[in-house]
Design an enzyme around this catalytic site. Structure first.
Site, PDB file in Angstrom:
ATOM      1  N   HIS A 258       0.705  -0.848  -0.116  1.00  0.00           N
ATOM      2  CA  HIS A 258       0.136  -0.192  -0.134  1.00  0.00           C
ATOM      3  C   HIS A 258       0.808   1.432   0.385  1.00  0.00           C
ATOM      4  CE1 HIS A 258      -2.837   3.015   1.270  1.00  0.00           C
ATOM      5  NE2 HIS A 258      -4.209   2.411   0.370  1.00  0.00           N
ATOM      6  N   ASP A 312      -7.798  -5.362  -0.042  1.00  0.00           N
ATOM      7  CA  ASP A 312      -8.581  -6.382  -0.431  1.00  0.00           C
ATOM      8  C   ASP A 312      -8.104  -7.630  -0.706  1.00  0.00           C
ATOM      9  OD1 ASP A 312     -10.126  -4.925  -1.781  1.00  0.00           O
ATOM     10  OD2 ASP A 312      -8.080  -3.614  -3.180  1.00  0.00           O
TER      11      ASP A 312
END
Ligand code: ACO
Length: 377
Positions: A258, A312
């Site tokens: 991320h 996710d």
């Protein structure tokens, strides 16, 4: 001007009171409230009020949000007609883009301070109708308008599946909606902001956001992550797969990494918990076992680079357990995130508006003498 921030890393394009992220500590708060408290205790409609009106609602304020949502689920029949005419294997996010694009011609409202937030709630309600019906149409069912039930999450599941969902399913759907509701200014929200900065209409901003969400590096990652689990196929194959695909071939591990979090994404922790609760079938449990093993290898391998599971990584197992096929995963993300997109563009247009127009640093030849075509080699 002499520096380019590649990928706009650490560039602040607005101030916000909506979402706070501490990427080092793995903290996520909406309007100051911890994401874990909100997911455990709130309905999505309360988060709609928090994001749009600045605080969690009183009982009567919540009632007003629900009334507005319930009266806004309708969409013009022409939208269903067009969606039904698209090829059977049409991309679900493309279908949602098409629908939003059509709605921008039906509801091309100008920006107005006393109306924007209520218009946003209309869009949120219509998104539920669109996403549930994209599923219906792709599964060969007839489109239907929602019959509002006691919550946004339940109405969505009922419309999609034409059956009453269990309380556990509604709880997982509600959690999904809250977890994905906002995340400051990722690529999709930035795309919406760029469009809003030109004072384009809200539906057009949603088209921009969706187009950016679709890619596998952003919202498309849930689908890509689930593909990995399917490709691995069994818990006993995880190590072999990881060694080949990630270590030797140097592919990206989807659902990991991320831009902001340099630790475990707090949303991934919540999704993992819901996945453990809701994965009941042998297939779902198998995917959960594969994911758990994959996570263990990923964390070990990427520890030095501080790459951890993101939102996710486990969401696909929740979607799978709710009964949604993979092609729906990005639209389910969008169903929730429209709230963040809308809250950010309203915050920007109402409080901080200026046309977003960055520069590109020119590094080509400064000046060249023109050569007519016949003399060029
Ligand atoms: N697998 C393997 N390596 C990775 C991964 C990953 N998932 N993520 C980052 N890296 C590595 C890169 O290869 C790069 O290594 P290098 O410096 O040796 O070249 C380094 O980490 C930095 O990578 P960037 O792409 O510059 O980092 P960025 O901050 O842009 O990464 C991103 C963010 C795009 C999300 C990345 O982590 C990724 O591709 N993840 C996989 C896709 C994914 O899961 N996306 C969903 C993100 S969450 C969301 O959008 C809702």
């Amino acid at each position: 001007m002499s520096e380019v921030s590649k990928g706009l890393e650490n560039v602040f394009i607005k101030t916000t009171s909506l979402t706070y992220i501490d990427g080092e500590a793995g903290i996520l708060r909406y309007g100051g409230y911890d994401i874990n408290d909100l997911v455990e205790n709130c309905e999505y409609e309360e988060i709609i009020h928090l994001m749009l009106f600045g605080d969690l609602p009183s009982a009567s304020q919540l009632q007003k949000i629900k009334e507005k949502t319930n009266e806004s689920y309708n969409v013009p029949y022409q939208v269903f007609e067009v969606l039904e005419k698209l090829p059977h294997d049409a991309d679900a996010v493309g279908m949602l883009e098409t629908a939003f694009s059509m709605l921008s011609s039906f509801y091309n409202y100008p920006w107005k301070k006393d109306e924007n937030k209520w218009r946003a709630i209309e869009i949120i309600a219509k998104t539920s109708t669109l996403v549930s019906n994209i599923y219906r149409i792709k599964e060969g069912m007839k489109p239907r308008l929602p019959e509002p039930s006691d919550s946004y999450a339940r109405t969505f599941l009922e419309t999609a599946f034409s059956r009453r969902p269990s309380d556990e399913e509604v709880k997982a759907m509600n959690a999904t909606l809250i977890i994905y509701a906002d995340h400051e200014v990722p690529a999709s929200t930035t795309a919406a902001l760029v469009t809003a900065s030109t004072l384009s209409d809200m539906y057009s901003c949603m088209v921009s956001a969706l187009a950016a969400l679709k890619g596998p590096l952003h919202g498309g990652a849930a689908e890509a992550t689930f593909e990995q689990l399917k490709e691995i196929g069994d818990q006993s194959k995880v190590e072999e797969w990881f060694d080949k695909k990630i270590i030797k071939e140097k592919n990206r591990l989807m659902g990991f990494g991320h831009r902001v979090y340099k630790t475990y994404d707090p949303r991934a922790k919540i999704f993992k918990k819901y996945a453990e609760e809701i994965a009941k079938t042998p297939e779902a449990k198998k995917y959960l076992r594969i994911a758990t093993k994959l996570e263990e290898l990923g964390i070990k391998h990427f520890a030095e680079k501080r790459i951890y599971p993101n939102v996710d990584f486990y969401s696909g197992i929740v979607f799978y357990s709710l009964g949604f096929p993979e092609y729906m995963y990005t639209t389910l993300f969008a169903l929730s995130r429209v709230l963040g997109w809308l809250a950010h563009i309203i915050e920007y247009v109402e409080e901080q508006h200026r046309l977003i127009r960055p520069r590109a640093l020119y590094v080509g030849p400064i000046k060249r003498d023109f050569v007519p075509l016949k003399y060029r080699e």
